[in-house]
Write a protein that holds these residues in place. Structure first.
Motif, PDB file in Angstrom:
ATOM      1  N   SER A 123     -25.403  19.983 108.423  1.00  0.00           N
ATOM      2  CA  SER A 123     -25.505  19.968 109.875  1.00  0.00           C
ATOM      3  C   SER A 123     -26.912  20.376 110.295  1.00  0.00           C
ATOM      4  N   GLU A 124     -27.558  19.519 111.067  1.00  0.00           N
ATOM      5  CA  GLU A 124     -28.904  19.816 111.547  1.00  0.00           C
ATOM      6  C   GLU A 124     -28.905  21.087 112.400  1.00  0.00           C
ATOM      7  N   ASN A 125     -27.888  21.259 113.230  1.00  0.00           N
ATOM      8  CA  ASN A 125     -27.820  22.452 114.088  1.00  0.00           C
ATOM      9  C   ASN A 125     -27.588  23.716 113.269  1.00  0.00           C
ATOM     10  N   SER A 126     -26.788  23.620 112.220  1.00  0.00           N
ATOM     11  CA  SER A 126     -26.562  24.769 111.347  1.00  0.00           C
ATOM     12  C   SER A 126     -27.870  25.160 110.658  1.00  0.00           C
ATOM     13  N   ILE A 135     -35.158  37.979 111.247  1.00  0.00           N
ATOM     14  CA  ILE A 135     -35.066  39.117 110.326  1.00  0.00           C
ATOM     15  C   ILE A 135     -36.349  39.304 109.532  1.00  0.00           C
ATOM     16  N   ARG A 136     -37.134  38.244 109.428  1.00  0.00           N
ATOM     17  CA  ARG A 136     -38.362  38.274 108.663  1.00  0.00           C
ATOM     18  C   ARG A 136     -38.112  38.930 107.317  1.00  0.00           C
ATOM     19  N   GLU A 137     -38.974  39.856 106.990  1.00  0.00           N
ATOM     20  CA  GLU A 137     -38.809  40.550 105.719  1.00  0.00           C
ATOM     21  C   GLU A 137     -38.452  42.013 105.964  1.00  0.00           C
ATOM     22  N   SER A 138     -37.714  42.255 107.089  1.00  0.00           N
ATOM     23  CA  SER A 138     -37.364  43.625 107.458  1.00  0.00           C
ATOM     24  C   SER A 138     -36.192  44.179 106.660  1.00  0.00           C
ATOM     25  N   VAL A 139     -35.451  43.330 105.995  1.00  0.00           N
ATOM     26  CA  VAL A 139     -34.321  43.753 105.163  1.00  0.00           C
ATOM     27  C   VAL A 139     -34.424  43.029 103.834  1.00  0.00           C
ATOM     28  N   GLU A 140     -33.579  43.425 102.910  1.00  0.00           N
ATOM     29  CA  GLU A 140     -33.474  42.667 101.653  1.00  0.00           C
ATOM     30  C   GLU A 140     -33.170  41.220 102.024  1.00  0.00           C
ATOM     31  N   LEU A 141     -33.908  40.302 101.460  1.00  0.00           N
ATOM     32  CA  LEU A 141     -33.724  38.904 101.836  1.00  0.00           C
ATOM     33  C   LEU A 141     -32.399  38.363 101.308  1.00  0.00           C
ATOM     34  N   PRO A 142     -31.754  37.515 102.099  1.00  0.00           N
ATOM     35  CA  PRO A 142     -30.486  36.931 101.673  1.00  0.00           C
ATOM     36  C   PRO A 142     -30.693  35.742 100.748  1.00  0.00           C
ATOM     37  N   GLU A 143     -29.609  35.312 100.155  1.00  0.00           N
ATOM     38  CA  GLU A 143     -29.596  34.072  99.384  1.00  0.00           C
ATOM     39  C   GLU A 143     -29.052  32.979 100.311  1.00  0.00           C
ATOM     40  N   PRO A 144     -29.689  31.827 100.358  1.00  0.00           N
ATOM     41  CA  PRO A 144     -29.150  30.736 101.166  1.00  0.00           C
ATOM     42  C   PRO A 144     -28.081  29.985 100.377  1.00  0.00           C
ATOM     43  N   MET A 145     -27.127  29.428 101.100  1.00  0.00           N
ATOM     44  CA  MET A 145     -26.035  28.696 100.463  1.00  0.00           C
ATOM     45  C   MET A 145     -25.641  27.552 101.388  1.00  0.00           C
ATOM     46  N   LEU A 146     -25.340  26.406 100.825  1.00  0.00           N
ATOM     47  CA  LEU A 146     -24.889  25.251 101.595  1.00  0.00           C
ATOM     48  C   LEU A 146     -23.438  24.979 101.249  1.00  0.00           C
ATOM     49  N   HIS A 147     -22.579  24.997 102.269  1.00  0.00           N
ATOM     50  CA  HIS A 147     -21.157  24.743 102.069  1.00  0.00           C
ATOM     51  C   HIS A 147     -20.875  23.240 102.018  1.00  0.00           C
ATOM     52  N   ALA A 148     -19.789  22.884 101.406  1.00  0.00           N
ATOM     53  CA  ALA A 148     -19.376  21.479 101.335  1.00  0.00           C
ATOM     54  C   ALA A 148     -19.077  20.905 102.718  1.00  0.00           C
ATOM     55  N   ASN A 199     -22.265  23.275 106.522  1.00  0.00           N
ATOM     56  CA  ASN A 199     -22.828  24.460 107.173  1.00  0.00           C
ATOM     57  C   ASN A 199     -23.656  25.288 106.196  1.00  0.00           C
ATOM     58  N   VAL A 200     -24.666  25.958 106.760  1.00  0.00           N
ATOM     59  CA  VAL A 200     -25.544  26.835 105.984  1.00  0.00           C
ATOM     60  C   VAL A 200     -25.027  28.261 106.096  1.00  0.00           C
ATOM     61  N   SER A 201     -25.083  29.005 104.998  1.00  0.00           N
ATOM     62  CA  SER A 201     -24.767  30.432 104.998  1.00  0.00           C
ATOM     63  C   SER A 201     -25.919  31.206 104.394  1.00  0.00           C
ATOM     64  N   LEU A 202     -26.026  32.434 104.821  1.00  0.00           N
ATOM     65  CA  LEU A 202     -26.918  33.400 104.197  1.00  0.00           C
ATOM     66  C   LEU A 202     -26.034  34.521 103.705  1.00  0.00           C
ATOM     67  N   TYR A 203     -26.243  34.958 102.468  1.00  0.00           N
ATOM     68  CA  TYR A 203     -25.411  36.053 101.973  1.00  0.00           C
ATOM     69  C   TYR A 203     -26.236  37.080 101.220  1.00  0.00           C
ATOM     70  N   TRP A 204     -25.724  38.296 101.264  1.00  0.00           N
ATOM     71  CA  TRP A 204     -26.292  39.430 100.556  1.00  0.00           C
ATOM     72  C   TRP A 204     -25.199  39.973  99.648  1.00  0.00           C
ATOM     73  N   ASN A 205     -25.547  40.356  98.449  1.00  0.00           N
ATOM     74  CA  ASN A 205     -24.613  40.985  97.526  1.00  0.00           C
ATOM     75  C   ASN A 205     -25.428  41.967  96.690  1.00  0.00           C
ATOM     76  N   ASP A 206     -25.429  43.243  97.144  1.00  0.00           N
ATOM     77  CA  ASP A 206     -26.311  44.217  96.519  1.00  0.00           C
ATOM     78  C   ASP A 206     -25.674  45.600  96.506  1.00  0.00           C
ATOM     79  N   LYS A 207     -25.405  46.116  95.345  1.00  0.00           N
ATOM     80  CA  LYS A 207     -24.934  47.495  95.146  1.00  0.00           C
ATOM     81  C   LYS A 207     -23.775  47.868  96.068  1.00  0.00           C
ATOM     82  N   GLY A 208     -22.740  47.085  96.075  1.00  0.00           N
ATOM     83  CA  GLY A 208     -21.556  47.391  96.865  1.00  0.00           C
ATOM     84  C   GLY A 208     -21.579  46.861  98.281  1.00  0.00           C
TER      85      GLY A 208
END
Length: 190
Positions: free
Chosen positions: A105-108, A119-132, A135-144
């Protein structure tokens, strides 16, 4: 009537690729367009290059341009790489995953890139993910800590966040591309 000519060089720089063309300026047209054809000699050393334009005829002036790319280049940041990856997904077509996934999706994509700019680089950067579903997702998975933000493409974000204390938050909220929604700012720490 005398012909006055100068060579004007136009460079289109994309990475290390340059294209040079000679454009004649004259009071009257020459008898042959071959008279103004030119060629380039390129020398590449350590990301620096020199381009010299040499005309085939004596009626065209020669220009030489030196450019040290070390003065104008820097490494691409991880933040920029993520945005580049997300933007590249616009080129995918239906079935991009080989299993019938929808075209992104272009809008996504626009919403996800806008969020990244906020967010720039103010936090731990997320991983981008493309759903089937496209839609685009950004996710973080770090130390709980786990967070998944799905950009629905209609200025809305679906989110699921699990904090280090095992608190869980989920929902859907509006996103105006101007500021990070307050709840996400608090939960993600943006």
């Amino acid at each position: 009537m005398a012909i006055t000519s100068t060579a004007k060089t136009t460079h289109f720089v994309w990475g290390l690729l340059t294209t040079s063309i000679a454009i004649p300026t004259m009071n009257s047209l020459p008898s042959s367009s071959e008279q103004f054809a030119s060629y380039s000699i390129r020398t590449y050393t350590d990301r620096a290059f020199t381009t010299e334009i040499r005309p085939k005829t004596s009626g065209v002036t020669t220009q030489s341009h030196d450019l040290n790319l070390n003065e104008y280049t820097r490494s691409t940041t991880d933040y920029e790489k993520i945005i580049g990856e997300i933007r590249s997904w616009i080129l995918f077509e239906n079935g991009w995953d080989g299993e019938g996934a929808r075209q992104p999706s272009e809008n996504s994509i626009k919403d996800a890139v806008s969020f990244m700019h906020l967010i720039r680089e103010s936090v731990e950067l997320p991983e981008p993910m493309l759903h089937a579903n496209g839609n685009v997702s950004l996710y973080w998975n770090d130390k709980g800590f786990y967070a998944d933000l799905e950009f629905l493409g209609n200025e809305r974000i679906a989110y699921f966040i699990k904090t280090k204390n095992d608190d869980r938050h989920k929902g859907t909220l509006s996103f105006n591309s101007i500021e990070v929604p307050a709840v996400l700012s608090i939960l993600i720490g943006v």
